[in-house]
Design a protein around this motif. Sequence first.
Motif, PDB file in Angstrom:
ATOM      1  N   MET A  34       0.802  -1.264  -0.012  1.00 10.85           N
ATOM      2  CA  MET A  34       0.102   0.003  -0.145  1.00 10.85           C
ATOM      3  C   MET A  34       0.932   1.288  -0.088  1.00 10.85           C
ATOM      4  SD  MET A  34      -3.205  -0.754   0.040  1.00 10.85           S
ATOM      5  CE  MET A  34      -2.738  -2.139   0.807  1.00 10.85           C
ATOM      6  N   VAL A  35       0.536   2.288  -0.696  1.00 11.70           N
ATOM      7  CA  VAL A  35       1.138   3.562  -0.749  1.00 11.70           C
ATOM      8  C   VAL A  35      -0.095   4.479  -0.089  1.00 11.70           C
ATOM      9  CG1 VAL A  35       2.091   5.567  -1.858  1.00 11.70           C
ATOM     10  CG2 VAL A  35       2.504   3.163  -2.515  1.00 11.70           C
ATOM     11  N   MET A  36       0.199   5.070   0.976  1.00 12.65           N
ATOM     12  CA  MET A  36      -0.854   6.023   1.754  1.00 12.65           C
ATOM     13  C   MET A  36      -0.315   7.493   1.581  1.00 12.65           C
ATOM     14  SD  MET A  36      -2.590   6.028   5.440  1.00 12.65           S
ATOM     15  CE  MET A  36      -3.834   7.319   5.666  1.00 12.65           C
ATOM     16  N   ILE A  37      -1.519   8.230   1.067  1.00 15.96           N
ATOM     17  CA  ILE A  37      -1.264   9.643   1.053  1.00 15.96           C
ATOM     18  C   ILE A  37      -1.693  10.380   1.891  1.00 15.96           C
ATOM     19  CG2 ILE A  37      -1.843  11.734  -0.379  1.00 15.96           C
ATOM     20  CD1 ILE A  37      -2.291   9.798  -2.878  1.00 15.96           C
ATOM     21  N   GLY A  38      -1.096  10.954   2.913  1.00 16.80           N
ATOM     22  CA  GLY A  38      -1.438  11.379   4.072  1.00 16.80           C
ATOM     23  C   GLY A  38      -0.499  12.408   4.972  1.00 16.80           C
ATOM     24  N   GLU A  46       4.204  -2.655   5.100  1.00 10.92           N
ATOM     25  CA  GLU A  46       3.147  -3.046   3.932  1.00 10.92           C
ATOM     26  C   GLU A  46       2.293  -1.683   3.574  1.00 10.92           C
ATOM     27  OE1 GLU A  46       2.666  -5.723   2.473  1.00 10.92           O
ATOM     28  OE2 GLU A  46       4.250  -6.588   3.673  1.00 10.92           O
ATOM     29  N   VAL A  47       2.559  -0.643   4.325  1.00 14.97           N
ATOM     30  CA  VAL A  47       2.034   0.859   3.986  1.00 14.97           C
ATOM     31  C   VAL A  47       3.127   1.943   4.131  1.00 14.97           C
ATOM     32  CG1 VAL A  47       0.208   2.540   4.372  1.00 14.97           C
ATOM     33  CG2 VAL A  47      -0.190   0.115   5.089  1.00 14.97           C
ATOM     34  N   LEU A  48       3.460   2.448   2.881  1.00 13.89           N
ATOM     35  CA  LEU A  48       4.263   3.465   2.648  1.00 13.89           C
ATOM     36  C   LEU A  48       3.581   4.768   2.531  1.00 13.89           C
ATOM     37  CD1 LEU A  48       6.345   1.558  -0.098  1.00 13.89           C
ATOM     38  CD2 LEU A  48       6.846   1.686   2.302  1.00 13.89           C
ATOM     39  N   LEU A  49       4.251   5.643   3.448  1.00 18.64           N
ATOM     40  CA  LEU A  49       3.555   7.097   3.321  1.00 18.64           C
ATOM     41  C   LEU A  49       4.162   7.975   2.536  1.00 18.64           C
ATOM     42  CD1 LEU A  49       1.404   9.092   4.850  1.00 18.64           C
ATOM     43  CD2 LEU A  49       3.413   9.548   6.632  1.00 18.64           C
ATOM     44  N   VAL A  50       3.319   8.874   1.790  1.00 18.96           N
ATOM     45  CA  VAL A  50       3.769  10.100   0.800  1.00 18.96           C
ATOM     46  C   VAL A  50       2.851  10.978   1.281  1.00 18.96           C
ATOM     47  CG1 VAL A  50       4.578   8.503  -1.147  1.00 18.96           C
ATOM     48  CG2 VAL A  50       2.254   9.516  -1.098  1.00 18.96           C
ATOM     49  N   GLU A  51       3.588  12.374   1.447  1.00 25.25           N
ATOM     50  CA  GLU A  51       2.838  13.588   1.571  1.00 25.25           C
ATOM     51  C   GLU A  51       2.779  14.450   0.504  1.00 25.25           C
ATOM     52  OE1 GLU A  51       3.336  14.971   5.915  1.00 25.25           O
ATOM     53  OE2 GLU A  51       5.325  13.967   5.596  1.00 25.25           O
ATOM     54  N   THR A  52       3.731  14.505  -0.311  1.00 21.27           N
ATOM     55  CA  THR A  52       3.716  15.380  -1.642  1.00 21.27           C
ATOM     56  C   THR A  52       4.133  14.602  -2.667  1.00 21.27           C
ATOM     57  OG1 THR A  52       6.284  15.681  -1.249  1.00 21.27           O
ATOM     58  CG2 THR A  52       4.831  16.999   0.174  1.00 21.27           C
ATOM     59  N   GLN A 103      -5.622   9.579   3.109  1.00 16.07           N
ATOM     60  CA  GLN A 103      -6.277  10.031   4.518  1.00 16.07           C
ATOM     61  C   GLN A 103      -7.752  10.732   4.058  1.00 16.07           C
ATOM     62  OE1 GLN A 103      -3.587  12.427   6.932  1.00 16.07           O
ATOM     63  NE2 GLN A 103      -5.163  13.776   7.455  1.00 16.07           N
ATOM     64  N   THR A 104      -8.570  10.816   4.723  1.00 13.89           N
ATOM     65  CA  THR A 104     -10.100  11.267   4.092  1.00 13.89           C
ATOM     66  C   THR A 104     -10.063  12.626   4.042  1.00 13.89           C
ATOM     67  OG1 THR A 104     -11.163  11.292   6.456  1.00 13.89           O
ATOM     68  CG2 THR A 104     -11.302   9.363   5.225  1.00 13.89           C
ATOM     69  N   THR A 105      -9.253  13.525   5.012  1.00 10.75           N
ATOM     70  CA  THR A 105      -9.376  14.965   4.946  1.00 10.75           C
ATOM     71  C   THR A 105      -8.355  15.748   4.220  1.00 10.75           C
ATOM     72  OG1 THR A 105      -7.964  14.972   7.164  1.00 10.75           O
ATOM     73  CG2 THR A 105     -10.387  14.695   7.353  1.00 10.75           C
ATOM     74  N   ALA A 123      -4.910  15.068  -6.033  1.00 11.90           N
ATOM     75  CA  ALA A 123      -4.850  14.684  -7.506  1.00 11.90           C
ATOM     76  C   ALA A 123      -3.673  14.864  -8.047  1.00 11.90           C
ATOM     77  CB  ALA A 123      -5.808  15.898  -7.954  1.00 11.90           C
ATOM     78  N   GLY A 124      -2.772  15.813  -7.561  1.00 15.86           N
ATOM     79  CA  GLY A 124      -1.396  15.994  -7.976  1.00 15.86           C
ATOM     80  C   GLY A 124      -0.440  14.831  -7.570  1.00 15.86           C
ATOM     81  N   ILE A 125      -0.738  14.414  -6.487  1.00 13.62           N
ATOM     82  CA  ILE A 125       0.148  13.198  -6.044  1.00 13.62           C
ATOM     83  C   ILE A 125      -0.390  11.944  -6.417  1.00 13.62           C
ATOM     84  CG2 ILE A 125       0.769  11.718  -3.936  1.00 13.62           C
ATOM     85  CD1 ILE A 125       0.208  14.438  -2.120  1.00 13.62           C
ATOM     86  N   VAL A 126      -1.590  11.807  -6.778  1.00 17.75           N
ATOM     87  CA  VAL A 126      -2.000  10.563  -7.406  1.00 17.75           C
ATOM     88  C   VAL A 126      -1.600  10.574  -8.912  1.00 17.75           C
ATOM     89  CG1 VAL A 126      -4.319   9.648  -8.381  1.00 17.75           C
ATOM     90  CG2 VAL A 126      -4.061  10.397  -5.987  1.00 17.75           C
ATOM     91  N   ALA A 127      -1.605  11.731  -9.887  1.00 19.56           N
ATOM     92  CA  ALA A 127      -1.006  11.758 -10.879  1.00 19.56           C
ATOM     93  C   ALA A 127       0.492  11.341 -10.919  1.00 19.56           C
ATOM     94  CB  ALA A 127      -1.146  13.286 -11.367  1.00 19.56           C
ATOM     95  N   ALA A 128       1.198  11.852  -9.760  1.00 22.59           N
ATOM     96  CA  ALA A 128       2.686  11.279  -9.884  1.00 22.59           C
ATOM     97  C   ALA A 128       2.826   9.899  -9.685  1.00 22.59           C
ATOM     98  CB  ALA A 128       3.328  12.028  -8.719  1.00 22.59           C
ATOM     99  N   LEU A 129       1.869   9.354  -8.753  1.00 20.27           N
ATOM    100  CA  LEU A 129       1.967   8.001  -8.627  1.00 20.27           C
ATOM    101  C   LEU A 129       1.684   7.043  -9.818  1.00 20.27           C
ATOM    102  CD1 LEU A 129      -0.031   7.603  -5.141  1.00 20.27           C
ATOM    103  CD2 LEU A 129       2.432   6.884  -5.718  1.00 20.27           C
ATOM    104  N   LYS A 130       0.570   7.803 -10.570  1.00 21.87           N
ATOM    105  CA  LYS A 130       0.034   6.984 -11.616  1.00 21.87           C
ATOM    106  C   LYS A 130       1.212   6.815 -13.001  1.00 21.87           C
ATOM    107  CE  LYS A 130      -4.902   7.100 -11.136  1.00 21.87           C
ATOM    108  NZ  LYS A 130      -6.031   7.746 -11.601  1.00 21.87           N
TER     109      LYS A 130
END
Length: 316
Positions: A121-125, A143-149, A169-171, A178-185
Motif C-alpha cells: 500500500m501507498v498512503m497519501i496522508g 506494508e504501508v508506505l507514506l507519501v505527503e507530497t 487520508q479522508t481529510t 490529485a497531483g500526488i495521485v497523478a505522480a503515482l500513476k
Amino acid sequence: MTKPKLKLYLAAPRGFCAGVDRAIKIVEMAIEKWGAPVYVRHEIVHNKFVVDGLRDKGAVFVESLEDCPSDRPVIFSAHGVPKAVPAAAQARQMVFVDATCPLVSKVHIEAERHYQSGLQMVMIGHAGHPETVGTMGQLPDGEVLLVETADDVATLQVRDPERLAYITQTTLSVDDTAGIVAALKARFPTIVCPHKEDICYATTNRQAAVKAIAPQIDALLVIGAPNSSNSKRLVEVGRAAGCDYAQLVQRATDIDWRALDGVGTVGITAGASAPEVLVNEVIDAFHDRYDFETEIVETAQENVEFKVPRVLRAPA
C-alpha cells in the motif's frame, strides 16, 4: 457611531459532518449508559470547544490505552486507531466502543483487502496525524508506505512496482491529492486505485463551497482547531482559489480585527469538527462591529447519517 458596511458570505455545507456527529453522540450515550467517567483515547474530534464540553459531562481524554483503568469503558476517537489498540483492550477485558468514522473504516477495510491480495500500500496522508497512524496500523510494518507530497513519489522504495495500491487520508486537499495521485500513476502505471474516492464527502463538499466564495471575498475565516486537518485544508483551498487573506480561528476571540480593516466582503466557513454555535458566535462578533448583509452560498446538500454501535443502543 456609524458601523462600516460589510457583506458576509456563509459557505454551505460547513461544520459538523456525519462522522463527527456520530462520534460525539457515542461519548454522550456512553456516559448516559455507564456513568462517568468514560475514557476517550485521543480527542474524540479535533475541536477544543467540543472536547471541553464532553469533559464537563464526564469524559476523560487520554493519549494512551495504558492511561485507562480496566474497569471503565474506553472510546476510540473518530480518527481511528491501529489494530493493536482494540487487541490490547480485549486482552485487558475492557469495555470499549470504536467511534472511528465509517468512512475511515472503509479505507481500513480497503487496505486490508489489498493486503490480502498481495499488494503493498501507498498512503497519501500527513505523517503523525491520528488518522494516518490508525490506517497504517491496520497492516504489518512495511506494508504501508507514506507519501505527503508529489516529490515524495520520486524517492519511494517499493517491493514490487507491479503490485501496488494507494489509499488516502479522508481529510486532504482534493486538488493537492490529485497531483500526488497523478505522480503515482505516472511512476507506477498499474497502481490500483480506490474503488471510490477515499477523501470523504464532507471534506470535498466544504472545499467546494470555499472555492465558490473565494473569488468574491476579501478575507476568509475558517472556524476550526489548529490540529484539525480538514480545517487547515480549507484555509489553503481558500488561498489557492483567489482569497489572499485566509485565517484559521478557533473562536470569535481569535479574530484579528486589524487585519480586516477596510475589507468589504468576508467569507465564513467551519471545519467538519466545528459546531454551528461557534459560527453563530463569530457572526455575533461581526454584528457588534459592522453593519452587514449575509448571503449563503450553498454548493451541496448533505443528508448522511451514521448509526451508533449496537452496544450503545442495547439496554445497560
